[in-house]
Motif scaffolding. Sequence first.
Motif, PDB file in Angstrom:
ATOM      1  N   ILE A   3       2.263 -17.049 -62.635  1.00 42.62           N
ATOM      2  CA  ILE A   3       1.918 -18.386 -62.171  1.00 42.62           C
ATOM      3  C   ILE A   3       3.155 -19.271 -62.239  1.00 42.62           C
ATOM      4  CG2 ILE A   3       0.525 -20.411 -62.647  1.00 42.62           C
ATOM      5  CD1 ILE A   3      -1.638 -18.530 -63.672  1.00 42.62           C
ATOM      6  N   GLN A   4       3.435 -19.931 -61.139  1.00 43.51           N
ATOM      7  CA  GLN A   4       4.611 -20.792 -61.074  1.00 43.51           C
ATOM      8  C   GLN A   4       4.214 -22.248 -61.181  1.00 43.51           C
ATOM      9  OE1 GLN A   4       7.538 -20.717 -58.207  1.00 43.51           O
ATOM     10  NE2 GLN A   4       8.289 -18.685 -58.728  1.00 43.51           N
ATOM     11  N   ARG A   6       6.297 -25.699 -61.368  1.00 38.80           N
ATOM     12  CA  ARG A   6       7.675 -26.165 -61.266  1.00 38.80           C
ATOM     13  C   ARG A   6       7.741 -27.644 -61.534  1.00 38.80           C
ATOM     14  NH1 ARG A   6       9.869 -22.682 -57.403  1.00 38.80           N
ATOM     15  NH2 ARG A   6      11.286 -24.315 -56.757  1.00 38.80           N
ATOM     16  N   ARG A 238       2.271 -16.281 -40.494  1.00 44.01           N
ATOM     17  CA  ARG A 238       1.725 -17.565 -40.922  1.00 44.01           C
ATOM     18  C   ARG A 238       2.685 -18.251 -41.886  1.00 44.01           C
ATOM     19  NH1 ARG A 238      -0.358 -19.376 -45.543  1.00 44.01           N
ATOM     20  NH2 ARG A 238      -1.950 -21.004 -45.462  1.00 44.01           N
ATOM     21  N   ASN A 239       3.143 -17.491 -42.893  1.00 42.69           N
ATOM     22  CA  ASN A 239       4.024 -18.088 -43.891  1.00 42.69           C
ATOM     23  C   ASN A 239       5.383 -18.443 -43.293  1.00 42.69           C
ATOM     24  OD1 ASN A 239       1.937 -17.740 -45.593  1.00 42.69           O
ATOM     25  ND2 ASN A 239       2.850 -16.109 -46.811  1.00 42.69           N
ATOM     26  N   VAL A 268       5.039 -10.794 -48.632  1.00 40.10           N
ATOM     27  CA  VAL A 268       4.358 -11.892 -47.949  1.00 40.10           C
ATOM     28  C   VAL A 268       4.040 -13.033 -48.922  1.00 40.10           C
ATOM     29  CG1 VAL A 268       2.377 -12.521 -46.556  1.00 40.10           C
ATOM     30  CG2 VAL A 268       3.404 -10.299 -46.264  1.00 40.10           C
TER      31      VAL A 268
ATOM     32  N   ASP B  22      -2.835 -15.826 -46.870  1.00 39.29           N
ATOM     33  CA  ASP B  22      -1.442 -16.193 -47.114  1.00 39.29           C
ATOM     34  C   ASP B  22      -0.695 -15.096 -47.872  1.00 39.29           C
ATOM     35  OD1 ASP B  22      -2.875 -16.562 -49.348  1.00 39.29           O
ATOM     36  OD2 ASP B  22      -2.413 -18.677 -49.627  1.00 39.29           O
ATOM     37  N   GLY B  23      -1.281 -13.904 -47.960  1.00 39.89           N
ATOM     38  CA  GLY B  23      -0.569 -12.782 -48.567  1.00 39.89           C
ATOM     39  C   GLY B  23      -0.810 -12.625 -50.053  1.00 39.89           C
ATOM     40  N   ARG B  24      -1.605 -13.529 -50.646  1.00 38.45           N
ATOM     41  CA  ARG B  24      -1.846 -13.424 -52.083  1.00 38.45           C
ATOM     42  C   ARG B  24      -2.879 -12.346 -52.380  1.00 38.45           C
ATOM     43  NH1 ARG B  24      -4.071 -18.606 -54.165  1.00 38.45           N
ATOM     44  NH2 ARG B  24      -4.612 -19.051 -52.016  1.00 38.45           N
ATOM     45  N   GLU B  27      -6.199 -12.400 -57.557  1.00 42.91           N
ATOM     46  CA  GLU B  27      -5.988 -13.162 -58.801  1.00 42.91           C
ATOM     47  C   GLU B  27      -4.715 -13.986 -58.762  1.00 42.91           C
ATOM     48  OE1 GLU B  27      -6.651  -9.549 -59.734  1.00 42.91           O
ATOM     49  OE2 GLU B  27      -8.762 -10.057 -59.517  1.00 42.91           O
ATOM     50  N   ASP B  28      -4.127 -14.155 -57.582  1.00 39.14           N
ATOM     51  CA  ASP B  28      -2.852 -14.872 -57.505  1.00 39.14           C
ATOM     52  C   ASP B  28      -3.055 -16.366 -57.363  1.00 39.14           C
ATOM     53  OD1 ASP B  28      -1.358 -12.701 -57.854  1.00 39.14           O
ATOM     54  OD2 ASP B  28      -0.663 -12.494 -55.782  1.00 39.14           O
ATOM     55  N   TYR B  29      -2.096 -17.088 -57.900  1.00 42.52           N
ATOM     56  CA  TYR B  29      -2.100 -18.536 -57.837  1.00 42.52           C
ATOM     57  C   TYR B  29      -0.961 -19.000 -56.943  1.00 42.52           C
ATOM     58  CZ  TYR B  29      -4.873 -21.902 -60.362  1.00 42.52           C
ATOM     59  OH  TYR B  29      -5.830 -22.811 -60.706  1.00 42.52           O
ATOM     60  N   PRO B  31       2.186 -21.466 -55.960  1.00 42.10           N
ATOM     61  CA  PRO B  31       3.109 -22.239 -56.792  1.00 42.10           C
ATOM     62  C   PRO B  31       2.727 -23.714 -56.776  1.00 42.10           C
ATOM     63  CG  PRO B  31       4.294 -21.045 -55.066  1.00 42.10           C
ATOM     64  CD  PRO B  31       2.847 -20.878 -54.794  1.00 42.10           C
ATOM     65  N   MET B  32       2.909 -24.377 -57.911  1.00 39.44           N
ATOM     66  CA  MET B  32       2.586 -25.807 -57.923  1.00 39.44           C
ATOM     67  C   MET B  32       3.740 -26.605 -58.493  1.00 39.44           C
ATOM     68  SD  MET B  32      -0.239 -25.740 -60.860  1.00 39.44           S
ATOM     69  CE  MET B  32      -0.659 -24.034 -60.969  1.00 39.44           C
ATOM     70  N   GLU B  33       3.673 -27.911 -58.280  1.00 36.99           N
ATOM     71  CA  GLU B  33       4.766 -28.764 -58.702  1.00 36.99           C
ATOM     72  C   GLU B  33       4.196 -29.896 -59.553  1.00 36.99           C
ATOM     73  OE1 GLU B  33       8.049 -30.141 -55.861  1.00 36.99           O
ATOM     74  OE2 GLU B  33       6.838 -31.912 -56.240  1.00 36.99           O
ATOM     75  N   VAL B  34       4.837 -30.162 -60.680  1.00 43.20           N
ATOM     76  CA  VAL B  34       4.339 -31.211 -61.561  1.00 43.20           C
ATOM     77  C   VAL B  34       5.460 -32.197 -61.857  1.00 43.20           C
ATOM     78  CG1 VAL B  34       4.810 -29.943 -63.703  1.00 43.20           C
ATOM     79  CG2 VAL B  34       2.971 -31.599 -63.650  1.00 43.20           C
ATOM     80  N   GLN B 261      -3.149 -17.945 -68.854  1.00 49.83           N
ATOM     81  CA  GLN B 261      -1.827 -17.842 -68.237  1.00 49.83           C
ATOM     82  C   GLN B 261      -1.383 -19.170 -67.650  1.00 49.83           C
ATOM     83  OE1 GLN B 261      -0.689 -14.539 -66.067  1.00 49.83           O
ATOM     84  NE2 GLN B 261      -2.386 -13.250 -66.698  1.00 49.83           N
ATOM     85  N   LEU B 262      -2.342 -19.885 -67.042  1.00 45.45           N
ATOM     86  CA  LEU B 262      -2.029 -21.207 -66.488  1.00 45.45           C
ATOM     87  C   LEU B 262      -1.533 -22.125 -67.589  1.00 45.45           C
ATOM     88  CD1 LEU B 262      -4.829 -22.432 -64.072  1.00 45.45           C
ATOM     89  CD2 LEU B 262      -2.401 -22.422 -63.675  1.00 45.45           C
ATOM     90  N   ALA B 265       1.964 -21.262 -68.633  1.00 41.52           N
ATOM     91  CA  ALA B 265       2.931 -21.660 -67.605  1.00 41.52           C
ATOM     92  C   ALA B 265       3.136 -23.165 -67.612  1.00 41.52           C
ATOM     93  CB  ALA B 265       2.461 -21.185 -66.239  1.00 41.52           C
ATOM     94  N   LEU B 266       2.041 -23.927 -67.732  1.00 42.75           N
ATOM     95  CA  LEU B 266       2.146 -25.389 -67.706  1.00 42.75           C
ATOM     96  C   LEU B 266       2.902 -25.892 -68.924  1.00 42.75           C
ATOM     97  CD1 LEU B 266       1.213 -28.063 -66.301  1.00 42.75           C
ATOM     98  CD2 LEU B 266      -0.647 -28.083 -67.927  1.00 42.75           C
ATOM     99  N   THR B 269       6.610 -25.301 -68.718  1.00 41.59           N
ATOM    100  CA  THR B 269       7.270 -26.223 -67.798  1.00 41.59           C
ATOM    101  C   THR B 269       7.397 -27.605 -68.417  1.00 41.59           C
ATOM    102  OG1 THR B 269       6.211 -24.997 -66.047  1.00 41.59           O
ATOM    103  CG2 THR B 269       7.211 -27.073 -65.446  1.00 41.59           C
TER     104      THR B 269
END
Lengths: 294, 283
Positions: A3-4, A6, A238-239, A268, B22-24, B27-29, B31-34, B261-262, B265-266, B269
Amino acid sequence: MKIQVRLATQRVDPSVAINYRSPKIFTPGEVITVQDEFMRGHGTYEEDGYLKSSVAGVKQQVNKLISVRPLKSRYNGEIGDVVVGRITEVQQKRWKVDTNSRLDSVLLLSSVNLPGGELRRRCAEDEHMMREYLQEGDLISAEVQNVHSDGSLSLHTRSLKYGKLSQGVLVKVFPSLIKRSKTHFHNLPVGISIILGNNGFIWICPPINNEEDNVGGFVQNLEEVIPRTERETIGRLRNCILALAQSKMLLYDTSILYAFEESLKYSVSELLIPESMVDVAMSTQHRINMLEND
Amino acid sequence: MSLCEAEKTFILHGVEENFRIDGREREDYRPMEVEIGIISHAFGSARLRLANTDVLVAVKIEVDTPYPEKPSQGKLDFFVDCSANATPDFEGRGGEDLATGISNSLSDAYRSSKAFDLKKLCIMKGQKCWKLLVDILLLECGGNLYDAVSLAVKAALWNTRVPGVKSVGIDGKNVELNVSERLNDCVPLDVSGAPVMVTVCKIGEYCVVDPSAAEEKCSSAALVVAVSQGNITTVLQGSAGSLHPTTLMDSLGLGVEVANQLNIALMETLQSAPPHFDVGFLK
């Protein structure tokens, strides 16, 4: 699974215009020039003897006519444009279509090719059957037939290439990013079809074969399972399109194909990460520049 | 937002194939920005952007009297505002149900003393306490609202500084607070247990996390799990559909795992964030 999260300080700059002069962007209210003999075009107004911008965008000048073209706007239709739209309402004798314009567009029952092929008068039976052909939420490709005085569009699907869309993915970008070209329907060599709607709606779908008996495209095949490889190509396209759109790059078959080829070094789902999106856009821009310099 | 049957089928088959549009994977998340500390006149603030979902949170602090039944506890209030800029559906009173839904779920999730210790907000038992007002503004909705809101709230609380109290004096019935005049003399909140919510969407036969707006439209049932340090504090049903008991247990397990996991990660960061940086969300 990783999980990213940023920080905003690590944000990457999506701009691809590094060594190249980027045009000046006028903001609303900014003075463009002293008004003497210039003509006032779209996106401008006169005040205190000056010509000022009413939108945020770049200046375009044709002889004495000055207009400001906004980067981000609703779609202003022109006759002959190919659009992708979504049905919002079924009315008597017509459908209302969301085409990203300020007003909903109109698709008249008399401007569609009804199943059965041959041209015939529309009867009351057809009016009752309208929801069978197209219902709320359905996606269509169509052509702009007419632009009314209030800016609303009337569409038609009087050709076998237009009609209801089946399985695929819709991507929404700014209308100004779509490059106008002779054809907006592309069968890409990667085995995927793409419709670049002038209104900024892009439809990516498995290859359309026109050879089969096409009846104005009112059939959807919901049983068909798209194979994994095609699905991956659709996801990658798409991406890539979103990556190009984030860097404000023009979208047309060549740029999309270049981006697709440049993106192959990433998986992808990695194309959702901002760094790889900018990298793909950069290398695409580089290849386009090389092509233009040759 | 509406989808046609063919689009839904495409999404559904993608989830079955474990390859989303979108290719995930399931169980994929995304990316996010804070960003934290972006509102200078609030005691703590954060903005979180997860794909097209954008949430702004500000924390204000007031001096209040504790509830008679909980004399040694402070107060924590959530208020959600759905901006009509997010979607036209929020115009007028359109977003009210959603707003109360989110604020109630947050209050439930933060109710446990293990999740958030309100006793630390007490200034003087039965007389004075701090009241935290958490204002949440939804700027854009692109699916997965609960997750984004809970993460933004956690980041804002992490950023919150409670003014330091030098001394408390009692003059008859009046309580006099002597708050430190030095700006830096303030106490950060302990948010290690602040719950993180995860929405688990059931699409077809499978469960996915972090659904996009289109995927939410395809889901037959959704479950929101609030997790604090590996323990579930609240579970709520996100939509009208029903869940089979085994699916329910599986989704709860998935929710807890993803939430942990979230959370890691948070927190990583937030801890790596430089103390003073100037970005501002209008950059």
